[in-house]
Design a protein around this motif. Sequence first.
Motif, PDB file in Angstrom:
ATOM      1  N   SER A  65     -15.205  -2.070  -2.616  1.00  0.00           N
ATOM      2  CA  SER A  65     -14.583  -1.485  -1.431  1.00  0.00           C
ATOM      3  C   SER A  65     -13.414  -2.322  -0.936  1.00  0.00           C
TER       4      SER A  65
ATOM      5  N   LEU B 140     -13.943   3.662  -1.384  1.00  0.00           N
ATOM      6  CA  LEU B 140     -13.013   4.333  -2.282  1.00  0.00           C
ATOM      7  C   LEU B 140     -13.760   5.310  -3.176  1.00  0.00           C
TER       8      LEU B 140
ATOM      9  N   ASN C 282     -10.234   8.866   9.747  1.00  0.00           N
ATOM     10  CA  ASN C 282      -9.976   7.589   9.062  1.00  0.00           C
ATOM     11  C   ASN C 282     -10.069   7.779   7.559  1.00  0.00           C
TER      12      ASN C 282
ATOM     13  N   ALA D  93      -9.961   7.405   0.209  1.00  0.00           N
ATOM     14  CA  ALA D  93     -10.533   6.204   0.817  1.00  0.00           C
ATOM     15  C   ALA D  93     -10.883   6.555   2.260  1.00  0.00           C
ATOM     16  N   ARG D  94     -12.132   6.311   2.634  1.00  0.00           N
ATOM     17  CA  ARG D  94     -12.559   6.601   4.006  1.00  0.00           C
ATOM     18  C   ARG D  94     -13.158   5.342   4.618  1.00  0.00           C
ATOM     19  N   TRP D  95     -12.988   5.187   5.940  1.00  0.00           N
ATOM     20  CA  TRP D  95     -13.484   4.023   6.643  1.00  0.00           C
ATOM     21  C   TRP D  95     -14.961   4.211   6.971  1.00  0.00           C
ATOM     22  N   SER D  96     -15.774   3.234   6.608  1.00  0.00           N
ATOM     23  CA  SER D  96     -17.197   3.248   6.917  1.00  0.00           C
ATOM     24  C   SER D  96     -17.436   2.323   8.105  1.00  0.00           C
TER      25      SER D  96
ATOM     26  N   HIS E 280     -10.051  -3.185   8.613  1.00  0.00           N
ATOM     27  CA  HIS E 280      -9.559  -1.945   9.217  1.00  0.00           C
ATOM     28  C   HIS E 280      -8.492  -2.327  10.215  1.00  0.00           C
TER      29      HIS E 280
ATOM     30  N   TRP F 297     -13.398   0.001   3.658  1.00  0.00           N
ATOM     31  CA  TRP F 297     -12.880   1.259   3.151  1.00  0.00           C
ATOM     32  C   TRP F 297     -13.671   1.613   1.903  1.00  0.00           C
TER      33      TRP F 297
ATOM     34  N   TYR G 219       0.843  -1.190   0.000  1.00  0.00           N
ATOM     35  CA  TYR G 219       0.000   0.000   0.000  1.00  0.00           C
ATOM     36  C   TYR G 219       0.881   1.244   0.000  1.00  0.00           C
TER      37      TYR G 219
ATOM     38  N   TYR H 105       0.335   5.607   0.119  1.00  0.00           N
ATOM     39  CA  TYR H 105      -0.638   6.684   0.273  1.00  0.00           C
ATOM     40  C   TYR H 105       0.095   8.000   0.439  1.00  0.00           C
TER      41      TYR H 105
ATOM     42  N   VAL I  47      -5.991  -1.004   6.859  1.00  0.00           N
ATOM     43  CA  VAL I  47      -5.878  -1.555   5.511  1.00  0.00           C
ATOM     44  C   VAL I  47      -5.073  -2.848   5.555  1.00  0.00           C
TER      45      VAL I  47
END
Length: 171
Positions: free
Chosen positions: A154, A127, A90, A116-119, A158, A125, A80, A82, A160
């Motif tokens: 997605s 996207l 998040n 990308a946010r955490w739900s 969590h 995640w 990964y 970023y 990643v």
Amino acid sequence: MSKNNEFVAIKASGISMYRLTVPLLLAGLALAATMIVLDDTYLPYANQRQDALHSLIKGRHPQTYTHPQRWIFGEGSKIYNYDLFDPTQNLFGGLTVLEIDPATFQVQRRVFASRARWSETQKVWVLEAVGCAISQMGRLCVTSGFLRSPRCQSLPNHPVTSTARCGRRSR
């Protein structure tokens, strides 16, 4: 030394030319080592400081130089990368997930997203502006477009730990 024939005098007195060149060679090696160390340690910071002062004198905004590379080695053969992570929300910015073939070390799949946010409700995640690329015969071919493509879903887990599920185009 050649103008006044010092070399002739030194050779006539029986001193070897190697004895003359060793101190010069050692001084040259010491100078080269010092320059290498300074080039890697002190000079980059000095150049940035000089540029910042120059911009301040000229009335411009200082420039930013550093663009940190953030890499995470995930489970299996996933890597990964970023650009930004905000732990309070998040949220990842500029997320790229590479799936590597462990036998050949070639990229098999690349998933990239602008955000990308955490739900918490879905535990995945989510996207945004997603693209997927799948390796075919040694080249990465883009196989899906942007925003909620059915071929790129997605990222579960969590933090990643796994990549998006990218399928091939249906015929």
